[in-house]
Design a protein around this motif. Structure first.
Motif, PDB file in Angstrom:
ATOM      1  N   VAL A  27     -27.989   1.833  29.913  1.00 38.94           N
ATOM      2  CA  VAL A  27     -26.785   2.544  29.461  1.00 38.94           C
ATOM      3  C   VAL A  27     -26.068   3.174  30.646  1.00 38.94           C
ATOM      4  O   VAL A  27     -24.832   3.128  30.744  1.00 38.94           O
ATOM      5  N   SER A  28     -26.834   3.768  31.555  1.00 44.49           N
ATOM      6  CA  SER A  28     -26.199   4.398  32.715  1.00 44.49           C
ATOM      7  C   SER A  28     -25.482   3.361  33.572  1.00 44.49           C
ATOM      8  O   SER A  28     -24.419   3.642  34.141  1.00 44.49           O
ATOM      9  N   GLU A  29     -26.036   2.148  33.638  1.00 45.68           N
ATOM     10  CA  GLU A  29     -25.361   1.085  34.396  1.00 45.68           C
ATOM     11  C   GLU A  29     -24.030   0.717  33.738  1.00 45.68           C
ATOM     12  O   GLU A  29     -23.010   0.541  34.426  1.00 45.68           O
ATOM     13  N   GLU A  30     -24.019   0.630  32.421  1.00 46.15           N
ATOM     14  CA  GLU A  30     -22.776   0.308  31.713  1.00 46.15           C
ATOM     15  C   GLU A  30     -21.713   1.388  31.948  1.00 46.15           C
ATOM     16  O   GLU A  30     -20.532   1.086  32.182  1.00 46.15           O
ATOM     17  N   ILE A  31     -22.135   2.648  31.890  1.00 48.07           N
ATOM     18  CA  ILE A  31     -21.191   3.753  32.119  1.00 48.07           C
ATOM     19  C   ILE A  31     -20.657   3.697  33.546  1.00 48.07           C
ATOM     20  O   ILE A  31     -19.460   3.886  33.789  1.00 48.07           O
ATOM     21  N   ALA A  32     -21.549   3.423  34.505  1.00 53.38           N
ATOM     22  CA  ALA A  32     -21.111   3.345  35.898  1.00 53.38           C
ATOM     23  C   ALA A  32     -20.111   2.213  36.097  1.00 53.38           C
ATOM     24  O   ALA A  32     -19.142   2.354  36.861  1.00 53.38           O
ATOM     25  N   ARG A  33     -20.311   1.087  35.413  1.00 57.39           N
ATOM     26  CA  ARG A  33     -19.359  -0.021  35.534  1.00 57.39           C
ATOM     27  C   ARG A  33     -18.005   0.360  34.925  1.00 57.39           C
ATOM     28  O   ARG A  33     -16.943  -0.026  35.451  1.00 57.39           O
ATOM     29  N   LEU A  86     -21.790   4.972  43.813  1.00 56.44           N
ATOM     30  CA  LEU A  86     -23.095   5.616  43.939  1.00 56.44           C
ATOM     31  C   LEU A  86     -23.806   5.696  42.597  1.00 56.44           C
ATOM     32  O   LEU A  86     -25.031   5.516  42.519  1.00 56.44           O
ATOM     33  N   ALA A  87     -23.048   5.947  41.525  1.00 60.25           N
ATOM     34  CA  ALA A  87     -23.665   5.976  40.190  1.00 60.25           C
ATOM     35  C   ALA A  87     -24.225   4.604  39.828  1.00 60.25           C
ATOM     36  O   ALA A  87     -25.338   4.485  39.279  1.00 60.25           O
ATOM     37  N   LEU A  88     -23.460   3.551  40.140  1.00 59.50           N
ATOM     38  CA  LEU A  88     -23.929   2.196  39.852  1.00 59.50           C
ATOM     39  C   LEU A  88     -25.138   1.848  40.725  1.00 59.50           C
ATOM     40  O   LEU A  88     -26.100   1.226  40.249  1.00 59.50           O
TER      41      LEU A  88
END
Length: 333
Positions: A5-11, A31-33
């Protein structure tokens, strides 16, 4: 800590940054990704995203510090250093970690300093440079306590507990680490739980309690499957092999071999050179103990291709020594 989920938000963040073209937004998004990739065990992708994000940083163009906790350059460098170390790019990792710490010391932001200190301590623990790690763990706790950073105060104390146990004070190290891990989880933190539970399992193995170590590794595996936190998964598999050997069960050697092979193969798929080396050494040590010297030598093939670092970590020194010993035994046989 659902990393997918965090990867999707970062994208999504990165797509917005592409639209507005703001360097600070690119920096935060990349950096988040990168952090998502790291904890998912996608190490090559993490390395590239960290480098891309760091490339957007300029002190003059960073007026909106509220977008980030700490100094983004120190955060980027320190996490990139950890990523590089796992990938096996040890020299560059050490250089970057020192750069992050040097920058943090020049800044007037305690949050940047405590973060850089803590991350440098982690790298030293991986490097197995215990004397230096103790120095930086102590400073991490001192800075965190002085400025009220409870998160790093707890982590710094955990690092100190690891070192206490490694000095042979198993009971004290385990007690402190267990207490701090409970505090960490009570704060709602889940980041890196597979590593922390694995570290505690290693303490119990060293203390002669494989049953507790096994329970901790089961808990770490549950966390991995629940969150997709896979950056330390290969080490959890390898530690399962160490627990099997410590158990003394009839099938201990076969179970350990299966775990070491699984750890090595996963690390290879993740390009996690440092974890692959540890698994190879564990496997070769098992083969050597069983008199399977040719297989032990084959398991250590990757050692010959390792670069000669200026300051090799203990894992590399151990691997080269084991290779020399196995080669000599083969020659004398």
């Amino acid at each position: 800590a659902a990393y997918g989920v965090s990867e999707e938000i970062a994208r999504d963040m990165l797509a917005l940054a592409e639209d507005d073209g703001h360097a600070a937004h690119h920096l935060v998004s990349n950096l988040a990704l990168a952090l998502s990739h790291l904890y998912l065990g996608e190490l090559v992708e993490a390395r590239e995203e960290f480098r891309t994000g760091i490339g957007y940083f300029s002190p003059e163009d960073w007026p909106r510090r509220e977008l980030f906790i700490g100094e983004p350059r120190t955060v980027g460098d320190s996490y990139l250093a950890r990523t590089l170390w796992i990938l096996g790019e040890v020299d560059e990792a050490v250089t970057l970690s020192h750069r992050s710490l040097s920058l943090a010391r020049r800044l007037s932001e305690p949050s940047a300093l405590v973060q850089a200190l803590g991350m440098h301590t982690i790298l030293l623990l991986l490097h197995r440079d215990n004397a230096q790690a103790q120095e930086y763990a102590t400073e991490t706790v001192e800075v965190a306590t002085r400025h009220g950073f409870a998160y790093w105060q707890v982590l710094g104390s955990m690092f100190g507990a690891i070192l206490t146990a490694q000095r042979g004070e198993h009971e004290a190290g385990i007690a402190t680490f267990t207490h701090c891990l409970a505090l960490y989880e009570n704060q709602g933190a889940q980041l890196g739980l597979s590593w922390f539970r694995g570290a505690l399992a290693r303490m119990h193995i060293a203390a002669g309690d494989p049953a507790k170590a096994s329970a901790l590794l089961e808990s770490a595996t549950f966390h991995i499957e629940e969150t997709d936190e896979r950056y330390y998964e290969a080490e959890i598999l390898r530690l399962r092999g160490e627990v099997a050997l410590a158990s003394g069960a009839d099938d201990a050697a076969a179970a350990a071999e299966a775990a070491f092979v699984a750890a090595r193969d996963l690390a290879s798929r993740q390009h996690a050179g440092s974890w692959e080396l540890r698994a190879a050494v564990s496997l070769a040590s098992l083969y050597r103990a069983e008199g399977r010297l040719a297989e032990a030598r084959e398991a250590l093939d990757m050692v010959e291709g390792m670069p000669r670092e200026f300051d090799p970590p203990a894992d590399h020194r151990d691997a080269r020594q084991l290779l020399d010993d196995v080669t000599a035994e083969l020659g004398s046989g």
